[in-house]
Scaffold this active site. Structure first.
Site, PDB file in Angstrom:
ATOM      1  N   ARG A  46       0.862  -1.194   0.000  1.00  0.00           N
ATOM      2  CA  ARG A  46       0.000   0.000   0.000  1.00  0.00           C
ATOM      3  C   ARG A  46       0.888   1.230   0.000  1.00  0.00           C
ATOM      4  NH1 ARG A  46      -1.924   3.236   4.165  1.00  0.00           N
ATOM      5  NH2 ARG A  46      -3.941   4.238   3.836  1.00  0.00           N
ATOM      6  N   SER A 117     -12.889  -2.733   0.734  1.00  0.00           N
ATOM      7  CA  SER A 117     -13.154  -2.119   2.047  1.00  0.00           C
ATOM      8  C   SER A 117     -14.648  -1.867   2.161  1.00  0.00           C
ATOM      9  CB  SER A 117     -12.445  -0.761   2.153  1.00  0.00           C
ATOM     10  OG  SER A 117     -11.079  -0.910   1.943  1.00  0.00           O
ATOM     11  N   LYS A 146      -4.090   5.923   8.646  1.00  0.00           N
ATOM     12  CA  LYS A 146      -4.898   6.378   7.510  1.00  0.00           C
ATOM     13  C   LYS A 146      -5.510   7.722   7.906  1.00  0.00           C
ATOM     14  CE  LYS A 146      -8.929   4.786   4.741  1.00  0.00           C
ATOM     15  NZ  LYS A 146      -8.443   4.832   3.356  1.00  0.00           N
TER      16      LYS A 146
END
Ligand SMILES: C=C1C=NC(C(F)(F)F)=NC1=N
Length: 218
Positions: A46, A117, A146
């Site tokens: 990521r 998600s 995040k």
């Protein structure tokens, strides 16, 4: 590593490590190698956020980390970047609600693993219908990893999805540590996913091993 059915994927999702170059001060390849030695069962590349790698550098790091996963037979998943995932023949992709529609991604990636998600049963219903293989559900607890995370949900969201009959593989995400990992599994998740609990630890191998213990003896 090819995953052929829900149950093999379910097992692979037990300890799902997610990392990009911004998530650690060390060399990502060293952190990943140590984390896998400690028991990580799935990895997501990521590369996101201000200052993250792009283009050739991102591609090269992805290949380096993919090679480590291939040697260890750990599935290698790419977050968001479908083109990168296809270019390096990753095992799968993970997308969020703001990314490309699930059905279009499914068309592009064929039988590769497709993670989505989800934050509620509405998103879960449509994700399932459009071909998701697993759900990332959270943030379960407050997260530092995040900056645009949705509202913290607690394990309730996992219990709700299971009580509504969703049997698809589910990983919890968001602020998960060795202290609360067991609660996430108890609530009905098949696995836990972490970033900083491993990537910011001085000893990723021990951190992964402790997380593994927390989801097996809870
Ligand atoms: C935002 C995310 C939510 N869940 C997951 C995973 F744990 F893989 F399911 N990955 C993400 N990048």
């Amino acid at each position: 590593m090819k995953i052929t059915n829900h149950d093999r994927l379910r097992n692979a999702l037990a300890l799902y490590f997610i990392m990009g170059s911004l998530n650690t001060k060390r060399r990502p390849s060293e952190v990943l190698t140590e984390a896998i030695r400690g028991g990580v069962t799935c990895f997501q590349f990521r590369e996101k956020g201000r200052g993250s790698l792009v283009g050739e550098e991102k591609y090269t790091l992805a290949e380096e980390l993919q090679f480590i996963c291939q040697k260890a037979e750990v599935p290698f998943i790419v977050n968001d970047d479908i083109d990168l995932a296809l270019a390096i023949n990753a095992d799968g992709v993970h997308i969020g609600q703001e990314d490309e529609p699930v059905n279009l991604v499914r068309e592009k990636i064929g039988s590769k693993i497709l993670g989505v998600s989800v934050h509620n049963s509405t998103e879960a219903n449509s994700g399932l219908r459009m071909g998701a293989d697993y759900f990332g559900v959270g943030p379960i607890y407050p997260t530092q990893s995040k900056d645009d995370a949705n509202q913290v949900q607690g394990v309730k969201i996992i219990q709700e999805l299971r009580s509504k009959g969703f049997t698809i593989p589910i990983v919890g995400i968001g602020g998960i540590t060795a202290n609360n990992g067991g609660d996430v599994i108890k609530a009905g998740a098949d696995g836990i996913s972490v970033i900083s609990a491993i990537s910011l630890d001085a000893n990723p191998e021990a951190a992964a091993a402790n997380l593994k213990v927390s989801i097996t003896n809870y």
